[in-house]
Design an enzyme around this catalytic site. Structure first.
Site, short mmCIF file in Angstrom:
data_model
loop_
_atom_site.label_atom_id
_atom_site.label_comp_id
_atom_site.label_asym_id
_atom_site.label_seq_id
_atom_site.Cartn_x
_atom_site.Cartn_y
_atom_site.Cartn_z
N ARG A 189 0.85 -1.19 0.00
CA ARG A 189 0.00 0.00 0.00
C ARG A 189 0.89 1.25 0.00
O ARG A 189 1.07 1.91 1.00
CB ARG A 189 -0.91 -0.02 1.22
CG ARG A 189 -2.10 -0.98 1.08
CD ARG A 189 -3.12 -0.42 0.09
NE ARG A 189 -4.16 -1.36 -0.24
CZ ARG A 189 -5.33 -1.45 0.38
NH1 ARG A 189 -5.58 -0.69 1.42
NH2 ARG A 189 -6.24 -2.31 -0.04
N GLN B 117 -0.61 2.49 -6.45
CA GLN B 117 -2.05 2.74 -6.41
C GLN B 117 -2.76 2.38 -7.71
O GLN B 117 -3.86 1.84 -7.69
CB GLN B 117 -2.33 4.21 -6.07
CG GLN B 117 -2.12 4.52 -4.60
CD GLN B 117 -2.42 5.97 -4.27
OE1 GLN B 117 -2.58 6.80 -5.16
NE2 GLN B 117 -2.49 6.28 -2.99
N ASP C 246 -3.49 -1.43 -7.92
CA ASP C 246 -4.10 -2.04 -6.74
C ASP C 246 -5.48 -2.63 -7.04
O ASP C 246 -6.50 -1.94 -7.02
CB ASP C 246 -4.20 -1.00 -5.63
CG ASP C 246 -4.60 -1.59 -4.30
OD1 ASP C 246 -4.99 -2.77 -4.27
OD2 ASP C 246 -4.51 -0.88 -3.28
N SER D 41 -8.23 -2.40 -4.28
CA SER D 41 -8.93 -1.13 -4.22
C SER D 41 -9.94 -0.98 -5.34
O SER D 41 -11.09 -0.59 -5.12
CB SER D 41 -7.93 0.04 -4.27
OG SER D 41 -7.16 0.08 -3.10
N TYR E 296 -3.02 -1.45 6.17
CA TYR E 296 -4.11 -2.40 6.35
C TYR E 296 -4.50 -2.43 7.82
O TYR E 296 -3.68 -2.21 8.71
CB TYR E 296 -3.69 -3.82 5.93
CG TYR E 296 -3.38 -3.97 4.47
CD1 TYR E 296 -4.39 -4.28 3.57
CD2 TYR E 296 -2.09 -3.83 3.99
CE1 TYR E 296 -4.12 -4.43 2.22
CE2 TYR E 296 -1.80 -3.99 2.64
CZ TYR E 296 -2.82 -4.30 1.77
OH TYR E 296 -2.55 -4.45 0.43
#
Length: 366
Positions: free
Chosen positions: A121, A126, A129, A132, A226
């Site tokens: 993360r 990003q 991911d 997500s 997390y």
């Protein structure tokens, strides 16, 4: 190198790992792309949609034989593992901590595997991911599912026959799925409350219009972005703080998961007994045991008038969008790991290091 897009064969799985639009982008980058026959059909992508952008359509065995890189969403199944060998590079959500036997079989074949769910993360990761991108859709769909299952409407409504008060929605877990659930429930006119062990999520929840409920976690809240498993003391105090809202809620959505571990129990059978008759719980953590003690995966349980629906929801139920987003994550990941269509194998890079579970038959992560 040649990339093979495999058909997902798991029950209820409707997604495909790379959509035609993303396949076109890979081809423009210089890769050859092959797709298994009808791999995209459940996401409403026809074979001809792939062929129009330059993708070759083949039967399953030919995809394994011809391609260097094999991509999936879910872990490779027994039949698929029989077809891999030491020239294959596999990319999927492996969930390697929960699937040590699959990891072992891949290693025995001398193959290499990257796990998309193991991405760190960090800001650089990003756009790769998948957790997500898929959770975003799950949060939205959970609210829509809840609205369908409830016997009430969400918004305040003033009519000649009287005023309908807005429904109350409580969301456990203010991660990507939780935030989207908050935003969706607010747009539909509900009164929304949310809770999370991570105090840093308070501002995010409140910015979307939710009331935030929490107690001081004493530093035990999160690890690498997390949520961590909570201590018994924290879980007890959190439960006491949330109970008042839980017992008034018309819809409860739970999203709390700890990577590689069983989902924490946030709602006990005793709490369910005190909830409103007609309330609905959508448990998005059901695949890992569930946040509600009574949840069962892919089943609806009714207890004391409360309807408990255990699901992962749901990216599968909006598979066209989910496939496109997953495919874009996959494109960014492959693009990051390669240069001139060859893997860089930079093991000092954090993204490479954490996602590369097995390399040339050697297990790197357990």
């Amino acid at each position: 190198m040649k990339i093979g897009i495999l058909k997902e064969i798991e029950k209820n799985e409707k997604r495909v790992s790379i959509s035609p639009k993303i396949a076109k982008q890979l081809i423009e980058k210089g890769f050859e792309v092959v797709v298994e026959d009808d791999a995209g059909s459940s996401s409403k992508y026809k074979n001809s949609d792939y062929e129009e952008v330059g993708v070759q359509v083949e039967k399953r065995g030919a995809v394994y034989k011809e391609c260097d890189i094999l991509v999936k969403i879910n872990p490779f199944d027994e039949d698929g593992l029989k077809l891999i060998d030491d020239h294959h590079i596999l990319i999927c959500q492996l969930f390697h901590k929960s699937n040590p036997e699959i990891v072992k079989q891949i290693a025995e074949k001398g193959a290499t595997v990257f796990s998309m769910d193991a991405l760190p993360r960090i800001s650089r990761a990003q756009d790769m991911d998948v957790l997500s991108s898929q959770s975003n859709l799950a949060g939205y769909k959970a609210v829509i599912k809840g609205a369908y299952e409830m016997t009430k409407i969400f918004p305040l409504m003033m009519t000649a026959a009287g005023t309908i008060t807005p429904s109350r929605v409580l969301i456990y877990g203010v991660g990507v799925a939780g935030l989207q659930a908050i935003a969706t429930a607010k747009r539909l006119g509900a009164v929304v409350e949310a809770t999370d062990i991570r105090l840093e999520t308070k501002e995010q929840a409140e910015s979307l219009g939710a009331k935030f409920i929490t107690v001081d976690p004493n530093g035990e809240a999160s690890e690498n972005g997390y949520a961590k498993a909570a201590s018994e003391d924290y879980a007890r105090r959190q439960k006491e703080a949330v109970n008042n809202s839980l017992f008034k809620a018309d819809l409860v959505i739970t999203t709390a998961m700890v990577p590689g571990r069983k989902s924490p129990i946030l709602i006990t059978e005793e709490q369910v007994k005190q909830m409103k008759n007609g309330a609905v719980i959508i448990d998005l953590a059901a695949a890992q045991g569930g946040n509600c003690e009574l949840s069962k995966m892919n089943k609806t349980v009714i207890k004391n008038g409360v309807k408990i629906i255990g699901t992962t929801i749901s990216p599968e139920s909006v598979s066209t969008n989910a496939s496109d987003l997953y495919g874009k994550n996959m494109f960014n990941f492959i693009n990051y790991l390669t240069e001139n269509n060859e893997f860089k194998w930079n093991l000092e890079d954090q993204i490479t290091d954490e996602t590369l579970i097995v390399k040339d038959g050697v297990i790197r992560k357990t």
